[in-house]
Scaffold this motif. Structure first.
Motif, PDB file in Angstrom:
ATOM      1  N   LYS A  31      -2.283   3.546   6.001  1.00 53.61           N
ATOM      2  CA  LYS A  31      -1.570   2.296   6.274  1.00 53.61           C
ATOM      3  C   LYS A  31      -0.218   2.589   6.915  1.00 53.61           C
ATOM      4  O   LYS A  31       0.180   1.929   7.866  1.00 53.61           O
ATOM      5  CB  LYS A  31      -1.395   1.518   4.969  1.00 53.61           C
ATOM      6  CG  LYS A  31      -0.674   0.228   5.098  1.00 53.61           C
ATOM      7  CD  LYS A  31      -1.542  -0.814   5.730  1.00 53.61           C
ATOM      8  CE  LYS A  31      -0.845  -2.152   5.660  1.00 53.61           C
ATOM      9  NZ  LYS A  31      -1.537  -3.175   6.382  1.00 53.61           N
ATOM     10  N   SER A  32       0.470   3.606   6.404  1.00 53.96           N
ATOM     11  CA  SER A  32       1.769   3.986   6.941  1.00 53.96           C
ATOM     12  C   SER A  32       1.643   4.460   8.387  1.00 53.96           C
ATOM     13  O   SER A  32       2.434   4.072   9.252  1.00 53.96           O
ATOM     14  CB  SER A  32       2.391   5.076   6.078  1.00 53.96           C
ATOM     15  OG  SER A  32       3.616   5.489   6.610  1.00 53.96           O
ATOM     16  N   SER A  47       0.861   1.481  10.682  1.00 50.40           N
ATOM     17  CA  SER A  47       1.993   0.591  10.934  1.00 50.40           C
ATOM     18  C   SER A  47       3.011   1.203  11.902  1.00 50.40           C
ATOM     19  O   SER A  47       3.777   0.485  12.533  1.00 50.40           O
ATOM     20  CB  SER A  47       2.682   0.227   9.624  1.00 50.40           C
ATOM     21  OG  SER A  47       3.284   1.350   9.035  1.00 50.40           O
ATOM     22  N   GLU A  82       0.814  -1.224   0.000  1.00 48.96           N
ATOM     23  CA  GLU A  82       0.000   0.000   0.000  1.00 48.96           C
ATOM     24  C   GLU A  82       0.843   1.269   0.000  1.00 48.96           C
ATOM     25  O   GLU A  82       0.505   2.249  -0.657  1.00 48.96           O
ATOM     26  CB  GLU A  82      -0.949   0.010   1.203  1.00 48.96           C
ATOM     27  CG  GLU A  82      -2.031  -1.041   1.164  1.00 48.96           C
ATOM     28  CD  GLU A  82      -2.995  -0.855   0.013  1.00 48.96           C
ATOM     29  OE1 GLU A  82      -3.294   0.293  -0.371  1.00 48.96           O
ATOM     30  OE2 GLU A  82      -3.437  -1.890  -0.528  1.00 48.96           O
ATOM     31  N   GLU A  83       1.948   1.255   0.743  1.00 43.80           N
ATOM     32  CA  GLU A  83       2.804   2.441   0.800  1.00 43.80           C
ATOM     33  C   GLU A  83       3.446   2.719  -0.561  1.00 43.80           C
ATOM     34  O   GLU A  83       3.554   3.868  -0.981  1.00 43.80           O
ATOM     35  CB  GLU A  83       3.884   2.304   1.882  1.00 43.80           C
ATOM     36  CG  GLU A  83       3.346   2.397   3.300  1.00 43.80           C
ATOM     37  CD  GLU A  83       2.985   1.037   3.883  1.00 43.80           C
ATOM     38  OE1 GLU A  83       2.986   0.025   3.148  1.00 43.80           O
ATOM     39  OE2 GLU A  83       2.685   0.988   5.084  1.00 43.80           O
ATOM     40  N   GLN A  84       3.865   1.668  -1.245  1.00 46.44           N
ATOM     41  CA  GLN A  84       4.457   1.834  -2.574  1.00 46.44           C
ATOM     42  C   GLN A  84       3.421   2.327  -3.580  1.00 46.44           C
ATOM     43  O   GLN A  84       3.706   3.195  -4.405  1.00 46.44           O
ATOM     44  CB  GLN A  84       5.060   0.507  -3.050  1.00 46.44           C
ATOM     45  CG  GLN A  84       6.281   0.080  -2.273  1.00 46.44           C
ATOM     46  CD  GLN A  84       6.675  -1.354  -2.578  1.00 46.44           C
ATOM     47  OE1 GLN A  84       5.836  -2.200  -2.876  1.00 46.44           O
ATOM     48  NE2 GLN A  84       7.975  -1.626  -2.505  1.00 46.44           N
ATOM     49  N   GLU A 121       2.836   5.986  -2.963  1.00 50.10           N
ATOM     50  CA  GLU A 121       3.929   6.824  -3.464  1.00 50.10           C
ATOM     51  C   GLU A 121       3.841   6.978  -4.979  1.00 50.10           C
ATOM     52  O   GLU A 121       4.022   8.080  -5.505  1.00 50.10           O
ATOM     53  CB  GLU A 121       5.279   6.224  -3.055  1.00 50.10           C
ATOM     54  CG  GLU A 121       6.438   7.155  -3.225  1.00 50.10           C
ATOM     55  CD  GLU A 121       6.327   8.431  -2.409  1.00 50.10           C
ATOM     56  OE1 GLU A 121       6.752   9.484  -2.919  1.00 50.10           O
ATOM     57  OE2 GLU A 121       5.820   8.400  -1.270  1.00 50.10           O
ATOM     58  N   GLY A 174      -2.675   4.676   1.421  1.00 41.43           N
ATOM     59  CA  GLY A 174      -1.265   4.433   1.736  1.00 41.43           C
ATOM     60  C   GLY A 174      -0.805   5.221   2.944  1.00 41.43           C
ATOM     61  O   GLY A 174      -0.054   4.717   3.781  1.00 41.43           O
ATOM     62  N   LYS A 175      -1.259   6.476   3.055  1.00 44.24           N
ATOM     63  CA  LYS A 175      -0.906   7.293   4.212  1.00 44.24           C
ATOM     64  C   LYS A 175      -1.478   6.684   5.486  1.00 44.24           C
ATOM     65  O   LYS A 175      -0.805   6.623   6.514  1.00 44.24           O
ATOM     66  CB  LYS A 175      -1.436   8.721   4.051  1.00 44.24           C
ATOM     67  CG  LYS A 175      -0.668   9.561   3.079  1.00 44.24           C
ATOM     68  CD  LYS A 175      -1.279  10.956   3.000  1.00 44.24           C
ATOM     69  CE  LYS A 175      -0.596  11.814   1.968  1.00 44.24           C
ATOM     70  NZ  LYS A 175      -1.246  13.125   1.840  1.00 44.24           N
TER      71      LYS A 175
END
Length: 82
Positions: free
Chosen positions: A72-73, A76, A3-5, A8, A69-70
């Protein structure tokens, strides 16, 4: 790809000069077609309206990938007890 990738890459895409230009040109072109359509061109206006909606949905989808993604980041990085 995690998700982070994905976030981005989506963020990079939204900032990309050609992507921005494409959306601006298409948005302007479609709005001009809609505004300059004749009173009897109902089907043409409906098609343009649908195209505008699709254009906005594409951008929203890419923006939602960034947001996911944000989130999820951030999740984590939090303590597992929160």
């Amino acid at each position: 790809m995690n998700e982070e990738q994905r976030a981005e890459q989506a963020k990079d895409l939204l900032k990309h000069e050609l992507f921005i230009e494409a959306f601006e040109v298409l948005n302007t072109e479609l709005k001009n077609r809609w505004e300059h359509s004749g009173t009897t061109e109902v089907d043409a206006r409906e098609s343009v309206w649908l195209a505008l909606q699709l254009l906005h949905r594409i951008r929203f989808h890419i923006e939602s990938i960034v947001t996911t993604g944000k989130m999820k980041s951030l999740h984590s990085k939090q303590s597992p007890f929160i």
